[in-house]
Scaffold this active site. Structure first.
Site, short mmCIF file in Angstrom:
data_model
loop_
_atom_site.label_atom_id
_atom_site.label_comp_id
_atom_site.label_asym_id
_atom_site.label_seq_id
_atom_site.Cartn_x
_atom_site.Cartn_y
_atom_site.Cartn_z
N SER A 15 25.37 -13.33 14.68
CA SER A 15 25.83 -14.70 14.38
C SER A 15 26.57 -15.35 15.56
O SER A 15 27.46 -14.75 16.15
CB SER A 15 26.75 -14.69 13.16
OG SER A 15 27.26 -16.01 12.96
N LYS A 66 22.83 -17.59 0.27
CA LYS A 66 22.96 -19.04 0.06
C LYS A 66 22.80 -19.45 -1.42
O LYS A 66 23.39 -20.42 -1.85
CB LYS A 66 21.97 -19.80 0.94
CG LYS A 66 22.33 -19.74 2.43
CD LYS A 66 21.40 -20.59 3.28
CE LYS A 66 21.73 -20.45 4.75
NZ LYS A 66 20.93 -21.35 5.58
N GLY A 127 5.66 -24.91 5.78
CA GLY A 127 6.45 -23.95 5.00
C GLY A 127 7.03 -24.59 3.76
O GLY A 127 7.11 -25.82 3.66
N ASN A 151 1.71 -25.47 3.16
CA ASN A 151 2.13 -24.09 2.99
C ASN A 151 0.93 -23.22 2.64
O ASN A 151 -0.04 -23.70 2.07
CB ASN A 151 3.17 -24.03 1.84
CG ASN A 151 3.88 -22.70 1.80
OD1 ASN A 151 4.36 -22.22 2.82
ND2 ASN A 151 3.93 -22.09 0.63
N TYR A 217 14.99 -20.61 16.96
CA TYR A 217 15.27 -20.79 18.39
C TYR A 217 15.35 -19.42 19.05
O TYR A 217 15.50 -18.40 18.38
CB TYR A 217 16.60 -21.56 18.60
CG TYR A 217 17.81 -20.76 18.20
CD1 TYR A 217 18.46 -19.95 19.13
CD2 TYR A 217 18.28 -20.78 16.90
CE1 TYR A 217 19.55 -19.19 18.76
CE2 TYR A 217 19.38 -20.03 16.52
CZ TYR A 217 20.00 -19.23 17.45
OH TYR A 217 21.08 -18.46 17.08
#
Length: 276
Positions: A15, A66, A127, A151, A217
């Site tokens: 992280s 989440k 997606g 998707n 990324y």
């Protein structure tokens, strides 16, 4: 006393949130400490209760918590409600824990920083997982002409399109149905980039001056970014700015101060390049 913040996840070692928030705090002169915490997959609720009980002010939440954070929050922002997932928790003055989702707005702000306009554009989103669900409401708030969700599992794209239909023109398509279509912006929300994989995309999907954005990324351009380059995209970006944008939005929620994102993007990009 120094205010305490943290990011919860599993895994968490990679992280960049502590480095990002440390730079935000230095920049804005805020007295805070930000840590990363590895949480066992079945202990999120216990760990979150403990954190706030000990006086913690706010949490960022990453994979795989989440949805649990969404259920843990006592109050939800409209965008968290839409996303069905929470990546930011904040304790408010009345002691109530607010859940927000800053992913999508982080991406939209990054696109604005890059000089990209979404209004009136035809947008293709690849997606239909949690990441895409998190960005749809902020994207539609920009008033694009149309959003197509493509998707592998068509039913998932269809379900997502139906859920957001009241916010704009959203449609679902299979990858085969994209043949002959053209778009101004393509957003890759699949995790395929990480495994060096690419959805089966037809040729000639890009309009003149089209822009391509990958939510992922890395130090090297992702497979999707390489594809975009081969297809002649005018503008290409990865998700580093989104990562820092969502952090800035969380920081604003916690501190009511908006940090500058560009110097932090530049610093992190330098670090990534040094590790090549």
């Amino acid at each position: 006393m120094t205010d305490q913040y943290a990011v919860f996840g599993n895994p968490i070692n990679h992280s960049k949130s502590p480095a990002i928030h440390r730079q935000f705090a230095e920049q804005t002169g805020q007295d805070l400490h930000y840590a990363k915490q590895l949480v066992a997959t079945d202990e999120f609720v216990k760990a979150a209760h403990e954190f706030f009980k000990q006086g913690g002010k706010g949490l960022n939440i990453t994979v795989p918590f989440k949805i649990e954070a969404f259920n843990f929050a006592q109050q939800l922002t409209p965008r968290a409600l839409r996303a069905g997932a929470v990546n930011t928790l904040a304790i408010q003055a009345d002691g109530i824990i607010l859940g927000d989702n800053t992913d999508g707005i982080g991406m939209v702000h990054d696109m604005h920083n890059l000089g990209w306009e979404l209004e009136g554009k035809r947008i293709l989103i690849l997606g239909a997982g949690g990441a895409v669900r998190g960005i749809l409401q902020p994207v539609l708030a920009e008033h694009p002409a149309q959003v197509i969700i493509a998707n592998r599992t068509f039913a998932k794209a269809e379900e997502l399109a139906a859920h957001f239909q009241d916010l704009g023109d959203v449609q679902a398509k299979s990858f085969e149905q994209l043949d002959g279509e053209q778009f101004d912006i393509i957003i890759n929300g699949t995790s395929a980039s990480l495994s060096g994989d690419l959805p089966p995309l037809p040729e000639n999907l890009l309009n003149t001056n089209a822009a391509c954005y990958d939510l992922m990324y890395g130090a090297e351009p992702t497979v999707f970014m390489q594809w975009a380059q081969q297809q002649g995209a005018a503008k290409i970006a990865d998700g580093l700015g989104m990562l820092i944008g969502q952090a800035a939005e969380a920081f604003y929620l916690w501190r009511q101060i908006r940090p500058e994102v560009v110097p932090v993007i530049m610093a992190l990009r330098r670090q990534l390049n040094e590790k090549k």
